[in-house]
Design an enzyme around this catalytic site. Structure first.
Site, PDB file in Angstrom:
ATOM      1  N   GLU A  65       0.801  -1.220   0.035  1.00  0.00           N
ATOM      2  CA  GLU A  65       0.061  -0.070   0.106  1.00  0.00           C
ATOM      3  C   GLU A  65       0.930   1.245  -0.132  1.00  0.00           C
ATOM      4  OE1 GLU A  65      -3.271   0.216   3.174  1.00  0.00           O
ATOM      5  OE2 GLU A  65      -4.401  -1.306   1.863  1.00  0.00           O
ATOM      6  N   HIS A  75       8.533 -26.220  -1.658  1.00  0.00           N
ATOM      7  CA  HIS A  75       7.839 -27.344  -2.465  1.00  0.00           C
ATOM      8  C   HIS A  75       6.659 -27.012  -3.084  1.00  0.00           C
ATOM      9  CE1 HIS A  75      10.292 -30.656  -0.281  1.00  0.00           C
ATOM     10  NE2 HIS A  75      10.615 -29.356   0.569  1.00  0.00           N
ATOM     11  N   LYS A  96     -14.146  -0.279  -3.290  1.00  0.00           N
ATOM     12  CA  LYS A  96     -15.321   0.370  -2.202  1.00  0.00           C
ATOM     13  C   LYS A  96     -16.197   0.952  -2.934  1.00  0.00           C
ATOM     14  CE  LYS A  96     -11.819   1.151   1.597  1.00  0.00           C
ATOM     15  NZ  LYS A  96     -11.295   1.955   2.435  1.00  0.00           N
TER      16      LYS A  96
HETATM   17  O1  PA5 Z   1      -3.293   1.173   6.056  1.00  0.00           O
HETATM   18  C1  PA5 Z   1      -4.425   1.582   5.913  1.00  0.00           C
HETATM   19  O2  PA5 Z   1      -4.826   2.838   6.161  1.00  0.00           O
HETATM   20  C2  PA5 Z   1      -5.447   0.649   5.600  1.00  0.00           C
HETATM   21  O3  PA5 Z   1      -5.025  -0.585   5.366  1.00  0.00           O
HETATM   22  C3  PA5 Z   1      -6.494   0.668   6.565  1.00  0.00           C
HETATM   23  O4  PA5 Z   1      -6.013   0.428   7.483  1.00  0.00           O
HETATM   24  C4  PA5 Z   1      -7.819  -0.293   6.407  1.00  0.00           C
HETATM   25  O5  PA5 Z   1      -8.208  -0.020   5.036  1.00  0.00           O
HETATM   26  C5  PA5 Z   1      -8.801  -0.255   7.450  1.00  0.00           C
HETATM   27  O6  PA5 Z   1      -9.173   1.137   7.573  1.00  0.00           O
HETATM   28  P1  PA5 Z   1     -10.055   1.524   8.874  1.00  0.00           P
HETATM   29  O7  PA5 Z   1      -8.984   1.303  10.080  1.00  0.00           O
HETATM   30  O8  PA5 Z   1     -10.482   2.860   8.700  1.00  0.00           O
HETATM   31  O9  PA5 Z   1     -11.386   0.690   9.018  1.00  0.00           O
END
Ligand code: PA5
Length: 427
Positions: A276, A297, A411
Site C-alpha cells: 500500500e 515444495h 469500495k
Molecule cells: O493502511 C491503511 O490505512 C488501510 O489498510 C486501513 O488500515 C484499512 O483500510 C482499514 O481502515 P480502517 O481502519 O479505517 O477501517
C-alpha cells in the site's frame, strides 16, 4: 540489534548503486518533518507514548481478561494485521489452543465471508466474550458488518448495558461515525493518532490492546521500537536502498521469506505495509511472502529457475525457543542417522544456508535481515525497522508512502452495487 546483510546481492548490484547518501538525506527529512507529507506520526510515537496510555491499555486488558474467555478483534488491513502478527510472532500461531491463562482471541471483520463469521461464532460457543472494534475511519465495510453481527450477539447475551460494557473501540480521536457512536453509547475507547495511518499503527492502541490481552509485554514492544531509531536506523536504510537498487536493475518482485511459521502473519503485515505504501503511480516492487521450507515444495521451482525478475529477503530469527531433538532410530535406515540426537533447528539452519546459495546461484539476489529473537522487544524493533525502510524506500522511488488512493476503487463499486448511500472509509 537488527542487521541487514547485503552480501547476497553484491553479485547483482554494485555498492555504488545503493545510493545510501540519498537514503540518509530522505530519512533526515522524514525524521525532521521536512517531507511536507502528513502521516509521519508513527516515527516518534514509541518515544512519545505516555505511561498513562500503556497503563490504560493494560487496565482495559485486565478487565477484558477478568470478564471474558474470548476477545473478538474486529478490523481489517492496518487495523488487523499488526495485532495478529504480534500474537503469532511473540506467542504462537496456536495461541488459542496452547494458551490457558489469557483469553482466546479471534480476528473477524477482515473479510466478508458469512461462513467464516458463523464458524467463529460456533468457536465462541456460550463462553463470555468482549469486542475490540478497530477502525480509523469508522466506516469500512468489512468491520462494520462484523460489528453489527457481534454487537447483536452481545446484546442478546448481556442486554444493552451489559453489551455496552464489553465493547472497546479504537478509532480516530475526533473524526468519523465510530467516534460519534462511542460518545453516544459511552463505549470505552482508545485513539489512533490523526497523523498515523492504518498500516503504520500497530504500535498504537491498535496493536497494543490485543497484545496486552494476550499477556504480551507492551512496554517492551515500545522500547524495542524506540531503541531501533538511532543505532538501528542505518540498517533499515541499507535495506531500503538495496531494494530500490535491485528494482532499478529490473528486480520487480520481492519475496519475503522466513523459515518459521510464526512469521506468517508478520509476512502478511509486511506485504500490506510495502504494497500500500509503494504500489502507486505505475511504480512499486510487488511484495510477496513465502514460508520456507514449506513453499520450497511449491514456489521453489519458480524461484530457482522461472523469470529472473525476483529478489528475496530472508528474515532470520537468530535464537529459537525450541529445543526439540531428532530421535535416534537407526532401524529406519533412511540415511539420516547422523542427525539422530541433534536439534531440529540445525536442519532448518542448513536448509536456509542451502536455499540462499541455490537461489543466488540461480540468479536471485538474496538480502538477509537478522533479528535477535522473537521477543516482544524485537517485535517492536522489527516493526519500526520495516516502517522506516518502507517509508524511505517509497520516498526514493518518488511516491507518497502514507496514502492509498487505489484502495477506494473497489469500495466505491461495492457501494454502488449494494445501492448504499454512505461514504466509503477513507483513511
Ligand atoms: O493502511 C491503511 O490505512 C488501510 O489498510 C486501513 O488500515 C484499512 O483500510 C482499514 O481502515 P480502517 O481502519 O479505517 O477501517
Amino acid at each position: 540489534m537488527i542487521k541487514t546483510d547485503l552480501t547476497g546481492i553484491l553479485d547483482f548490484v554494485g555498492q555504488e548503486e545503493l545510493g545510501i547518501d540519498k537514503g540518509r538525506r530522505l530519512l533526515r527529512e522524514l525524521a525532521g518533518g521536512k517531507t511536507g507529507l502528513s502521516g509521519t506520526g508513527w516515527l516518534g510515537f514509541p518515544a512519545a507514548a505516555s505511561p498513562s496510555l500503556t497503563a490504560s491499555v493494560r487496565s482495559a486488558a485486565d478487565k477484558i481478561a477478568a470478564e471474558s474467555a474470548v476477545l473478538v478483534v474486529i478490523g481489517i488491513g492496518g487495523s488487523y494485521l499488526g495485532a495478529r502478527a504480534a500474537l503469532d510472532f511473540i506467542r504462537s500461531p496456536y495461541y488459542n489452543q496452547l494458551n490457558k491463562k489469557t483469553p482466546d482471541i479471534y480476528f473477524v471483520g477482515n473479510n466478508l465471508s458469512g461462513e467464516y463469521l458463523e464458524q467463529v461464532i460456533s468457536l465462541i460457543g456460550n463462553r463470555d466474550f468482549s469486542i475490540n472494534y478497530i477502525s480509523k475511519s469508522g466506516s469500512t465495510m468489512e468491520p462494520s458488518v462484523a460489528f453489527r453481527v457481534f454487537k447483536s450477539l452481545l446484546t442478546a447475551k448481556y442486554g444493552d448495558r451489559g453489551a455496552r460494557d464489553r465493547i472497546y473501540v479504537t478509532t480516530d480521536p475526533e473524526k468519523g461515525k465510530l467516534r460519534q457512536l462511542c460518545s453516544r453509547e459511552g463505549y470505552a475507547s482508545f485513539e489512533i493518532p490523526p497523523d498515523i495511518g492504518g498500516r503504520y499503527s500497530v504500535l498504537t492502541a491498535v496493536g497494543l490492546l490485543p497484545a496486552a490481552v494476550a499477556g504480551i509485554d507492551i512496554d517492551a514492544m515500545l522500547a524495542g521500537a524506540r531503541d531501533m531509531l538511532g543505532s538501528g536506523e542505518e540498517e533499515a536504510l541499507r535495506y531500503a536502498c538495496a531494494r530500490q537498487a535491485l528494482y532499478k536493475r529490473g528486480k520487480k518482485i520481492e519475496i519475503l521469506a522466513a523459515f518459521e511459521p510464526y512469521f506468517r502473519s508478520m509476512g502478511e503485515w509486511w506485504k500490506q505495509l510495502f504494497g500500500e505504501s509503494e504500489g502507486k503511480d505505475g511504480l512499486g516492487i510487488f511484495p510477496a511472502h513465502t514460508e520456507f521450507t514449506t513453499d520450497l515444495h511449491s514456489l521453489g521451482q519458480y524461484i530457482q529457475s522461472g523469470e529472473r525478475t525476483l529478489f528475496e529477503t530472508f528474515v532470520s530469527v537468530e535464537t529459537t525457543r525450541a529445543r526439540l531433538r531428532i530421535p535416534r532410530d537407526d532401524a529406519l535406515d533412511d540415511g539420516l542417522e547422523r542427525l539422530g540426537g541433534k536439534e531440529v533447528r540445525i536442519v532448518n539452519e542448513a536448509a536456509k544456508m542451502a536455499t540462499k546459495k541455490a537461489h543466488i546461484d540461480g540468479g536471485v539476489p538474496v538480502l538477509e535481515i537478522g533479528v535477535p529473537s522473537a521477543s516482544a522487544y524485537d517485535f517492536g524493533a522489527l516493526v519500526q525497522f520495516f516502517e522506516v525502510s518502507c517509508a524511505v524506500s517509497a520516498l526514493i522511488s518518488g511516491v507518497n508512502p502514507f496514502d492509498q488512493p487505489g484502495v477506494e476503487a473497489y469500495k466505491k463499486n461495492m457501494y454502488d452495487i449494494l445501492e448504499l448511500s454512505g461514504k466509503t472509509g477513507v483513511t
